[in-house]
Design an enzyme around this catalytic site. Structure first.
Site, PDB file in Angstrom:
ATOM      1  N   GLU A 100      60.795  10.759 -14.097  1.00  0.00           N
ATOM      2  CA  GLU A 100      59.595  10.732 -14.946  1.00  0.00           C
ATOM      3  C   GLU A 100      58.485  11.604 -14.359  1.00  0.00           C
ATOM      4  O   GLU A 100      57.797  12.323 -15.077  1.00  0.00           O
ATOM      5  CB  GLU A 100      59.136   9.273 -15.107  1.00  0.00           C
ATOM      6  CG  GLU A 100      60.135   8.460 -15.917  1.00  0.00           C
ATOM      7  CD  GLU A 100      59.870   6.962 -15.909  1.00  0.00           C
ATOM      8  OE1 GLU A 100      59.777   6.379 -14.800  1.00  0.00           O
ATOM      9  OE2 GLU A 100      59.749   6.379 -16.988  1.00  0.00           O
ATOM     10  N   GLU A 158      66.753   2.414 -14.692  1.00  0.00           N
ATOM     11  CA  GLU A 158      65.983   1.157 -14.636  1.00  0.00           C
ATOM     12  C   GLU A 158      66.710  -0.013 -15.275  1.00  0.00           C
ATOM     13  O   GLU A 158      66.522  -1.166 -14.872  1.00  0.00           O
ATOM     14  CB  GLU A 158      64.623   1.337 -15.331  1.00  0.00           C
ATOM     15  CG  GLU A 158      63.656   2.252 -14.609  1.00  0.00           C
ATOM     16  CD  GLU A 158      63.734   3.706 -15.039  1.00  0.00           C
ATOM     17  OE1 GLU A 158      64.769   4.122 -15.618  1.00  0.00           O
ATOM     18  OE2 GLU A 158      62.758   4.437 -14.808  1.00  0.00           O
TER      19      GLU A 158
HETATM   20  C1  HXC Z   1      62.493   1.599  -2.744  1.00  0.00           C
HETATM   21  C2  HXC Z   1      64.300   2.868  -2.134  1.00  0.00           C
HETATM   22  C3  HXC Z   1      64.449   3.344  -3.449  1.00  0.00           C
HETATM   23  C4  HXC Z   1      63.510   2.882  -4.418  1.00  0.00           C
HETATM   24  C5  HXC Z   1      65.988   4.216  -2.239  1.00  0.00           C
HETATM   25  N1  HXC Z   1      65.270   3.439  -1.424  1.00  0.00           N
HETATM   26  N2  HXC Z   1      65.507   4.175  -3.488  1.00  0.00           N
HETATM   27  N3  HXC Z   1      63.333   1.997  -1.789  1.00  0.00           N
HETATM   28  N4  HXC Z   1      62.564   2.014  -4.011  1.00  0.00           N
HETATM   29  N5  HXC Z   1      63.538   3.302  -5.687  1.00  0.00           N
HETATM   30  C6  HXC Z   1      65.482   3.188   0.022  1.00  0.00           C
HETATM   31  C7  HXC Z   1      66.676   2.313   0.281  1.00  0.00           C
HETATM   32  O1  HXC Z   1      66.331   0.955   0.150  1.00  0.00           O
HETATM   33  C8  HXC Z   1      66.997   2.698   1.706  1.00  0.00           C
HETATM   34  O2  HXC Z   1      66.100   2.081   2.602  1.00  0.00           O
HETATM   35  C9  HXC Z   1      66.680   4.180   1.751  1.00  0.00           C
HETATM   36  O3  HXC Z   1      65.788   4.431   0.653  1.00  0.00           O
HETATM   37  C10 HXC Z   1      67.911   5.043   1.544  1.00  0.00           C
HETATM   38  O4  HXC Z   1      68.552   4.643   0.347  1.00  0.00           O
HETATM   39  P1  HXC Z   1      70.103   4.297   0.255  1.00  0.00           P
HETATM   40  O5  HXC Z   1      70.306   3.480  -0.958  1.00  0.00           O
HETATM   41  O6  HXC Z   1      70.586   3.727   1.550  1.00  0.00           O
HETATM   42  O7  HXC Z   1      70.731   5.763   0.085  1.00  0.00           O
HETATM   43  P2  HXC Z   1      72.087   6.160  -0.647  1.00  0.00           P
HETATM   44  O8  HXC Z   1      73.171   5.170  -0.338  1.00  0.00           O
HETATM   45  O9  HXC Z   1      72.309   7.598  -0.322  1.00  0.00           O
HETATM   46  O10 HXC Z   1      71.778   6.018  -2.228  1.00  0.00           O
HETATM   47  C11 HXC Z   1      70.816   6.854  -2.836  1.00  0.00           C
HETATM   48  C12 HXC Z   1      70.434   6.285  -4.245  1.00  0.00           C
HETATM   49  C13 HXC Z   1      70.020   4.811  -4.098  1.00  0.00           C
HETATM   50  C14 HXC Z   1      71.645   6.427  -5.187  1.00  0.00           C
HETATM   51  C15 HXC Z   1      69.303   7.173  -4.781  1.00  0.00           C
HETATM   52  O11 HXC Z   1      69.031   4.723  -3.073  1.00  0.00           O
HETATM   53  C16 HXC Z   1      69.439   4.216  -5.348  1.00  0.00           C
HETATM   54  O12 HXC Z   1      70.172   3.895  -6.290  1.00  0.00           O
HETATM   55  N6  HXC Z   1      68.106   4.020  -5.370  1.00  0.00           N
HETATM   56  C17 HXC Z   1      67.425   3.359  -6.458  1.00  0.00           C
HETATM   57  C18 HXC Z   1      67.360   4.242  -7.679  1.00  0.00           C
HETATM   58  C19 HXC Z   1      66.649   3.545  -8.828  1.00  0.00           C
HETATM   59  O13 HXC Z   1      67.103   2.491  -9.312  1.00  0.00           O
HETATM   60  N7  HXC Z   1      65.503   4.077  -9.256  1.00  0.00           N
HETATM   61  C20 HXC Z   1      64.723   3.501 -10.351  1.00  0.00           C
HETATM   62  C21 HXC Z   1      63.695   2.575  -9.775  1.00  0.00           C
HETATM   63  S1  HXC Z   1      62.780   1.747 -11.051  1.00  0.00           S
HETATM   64  P3  HXC Z   1      66.538   0.852   3.553  1.00  0.00           P
HETATM   65  O14 HXC Z   1      65.331   0.648   4.434  1.00  0.00           O
HETATM   66  O15 HXC Z   1      66.788  -0.288   2.646  1.00  0.00           O
HETATM   67  O16 HXC Z   1      67.759   1.339   4.260  1.00  0.00           O
HETATM   68  C22 HXC Z   1      61.660   2.860 -11.595  1.00  0.00           C
HETATM   69  C23 HXC Z   1      60.715   2.380 -12.664  1.00  0.00           C
HETATM   70  C24 HXC Z   1      59.752   3.454 -13.107  1.00  0.00           C
HETATM   71  O17 HXC Z   1      61.594   3.961 -11.161  1.00  0.00           O
HETATM   72  C25 HXC Z   1      58.645   2.908 -13.940  1.00  0.00           C
HETATM   73  C26 HXC Z   1      57.507   2.344 -13.145  1.00  0.00           C
HETATM   74  C27 HXC Z   1      56.260   2.021 -13.946  1.00  0.00           C
END
Ligand code: HXC
Length: 257
Positions: free
Chosen positions: A111, A131
């Site tokens: 976004e 999401e």
């Molecule tokens: C907080 C996050 C994060 C996130 C990753 N991390 N994404 N922390 N918020 N969105 C953190 C992980 O917890 C981890 O920290 C570190 O970053 C590395 O991530 P990993 O998962 O270990 O890496 P990897 O296995 O390579 O996977 C990468 C990934 C995965 C596929 C991108 O991290 C993932 O799926 N992330 C979430 C993606 C997501 O759902 N985004 C949408 C969020 S909701 P630690 O300390 O735990 O090891 C959103 C709403 C928007 O965006 C609207 C708002 C108003």
């Protein structure tokens, strides 16, 4: 210059802003938003700066809004704080902003990239609105901007399945302006930014307003808006210089008036 979550560097007339929360794959928390607003307000106000590039790391532009920050929030917290409505201010940046995306641009990261004027992607880029897997939906404009960028079919499919779109698909679908090898991403984005920074700055502001109006209004109103801005530029020194320079077969020299 740096803030808590951003690195900021001026390279000539180009401002390079790098998201800098590597431990969280540049997840967007409230501090990132506050820092973005500070940095982009300063960019807009600085007459020496003509184009900005917003980028992340090789692994992630941004992996979304910070899930750890959001997890405990209730509806009263979200509604009461108007959570992330501040991004509306970011989108009001008047000067051009290019997103240079490498790796993950997910959820709020996708976004944020779409809030920029256009996206240049490294070939490793992955875009998605996952999401739904967290029990929520896009909340920073993803359902609206993705639908406008790639059409209903792909936007609906991506938001409902949470799947990622790779760089090649993003280019063919119209989400990104171009794809370059990941190793060349920053150099290519900066080169494009320098090209824009060398343009007459008032015309660049006007182009940005014109193209953005295309998403807000009818065709007839948009064309009238475009024509009036076009007319208005005939009151600038840069228009006189630009047209005289063309006739005299020399590059123009812009004063931004
Ligand atoms: C907080 C996050 C994060 C996130 C990753 N991390 N994404 N922390 N918020 N969105 C953190 C992980 O917890 C981890 O920290 C570190 O970053 C590395 O991530 P990993 O998962 O270990 O890496 P990897 O296995 O390579 O996977 C990468 C990934 C995965 C596929 C991108 O991290 C993932 O799926 N992330 C979430 C993606 C997501 O759902 N985004 C949408 C969020 S909701 P630690 O300390 O735990 O090891 C959103 C709403 C928007 O965006 C609207 C708002 C108003």
């Amino acid at each position: 210059m740096a803030t808590e979550t951003l690195l900021v560097e001026q390279r000539g007339a180009v401002t390079l802003v790098t998201l800098n929360r590597p431990q969280a794959l540049n997840a967007l928390n409230s501090q990132v938003l506050a820092d973005l607003l500070t940095v982009f307000a300063a960019y807009d106000a600085d007459p020496t700066q003509r184009c900005a590039v917003l980028t992340g790391s090789e692994k992630a532009f941004a992996a979304g809004a910070d899930i750890k920050e959001m997890a405990p929030q209730g509806v009263g917290d979200m509604f009461g704080s108007n959570f992330f409505a501040g991004y509306d201010l970011f989108t009001r940046t008047r000067k051009p902003v290019i997103a240079a995306v490498s790796g993950y641009a997910l959820g709020g990261g996708c976004e944020l990239a779409m809030m920029c004027d256009f996206i240049i992607a490294g070939d490793s880029a992955k875009f998605g609105q996952p999401e739904i897997k967290l029990g929520v939906t896009p909340g920073m404009g993803g359902s609206q901007r993705l639908a406008r960028a790639v059409g209903k079919a792909k936007a609906m499919e991506m938001c409902l399945t949470g799947r990622m779109m790779d760089a090649a698909e993003a280019e063919s679908a119209g989400l990104v302006a171009k794809v370059v090898p990941a190793a060349d991403l920053l150099a290519e984005a900066l080169k494009t930014a320098e090209t824009i920074a060398a343009m007459p700055p008032l015309a660049a502001l006007a182009v940005k307003e014109q193209v953005n109006v295309a998403f807000e209004t009818t065709l007839q109103q948009g064309i009238l808006f475009e024509r009036r801005l076009f007319h208005g530029l005939f009151g600038t020194e840069d228009q006189k210089e630009g047209m005289v320079a063309f006739v005299e077969k020399r590059p123009g020299k812009w004063v931004g008036r």
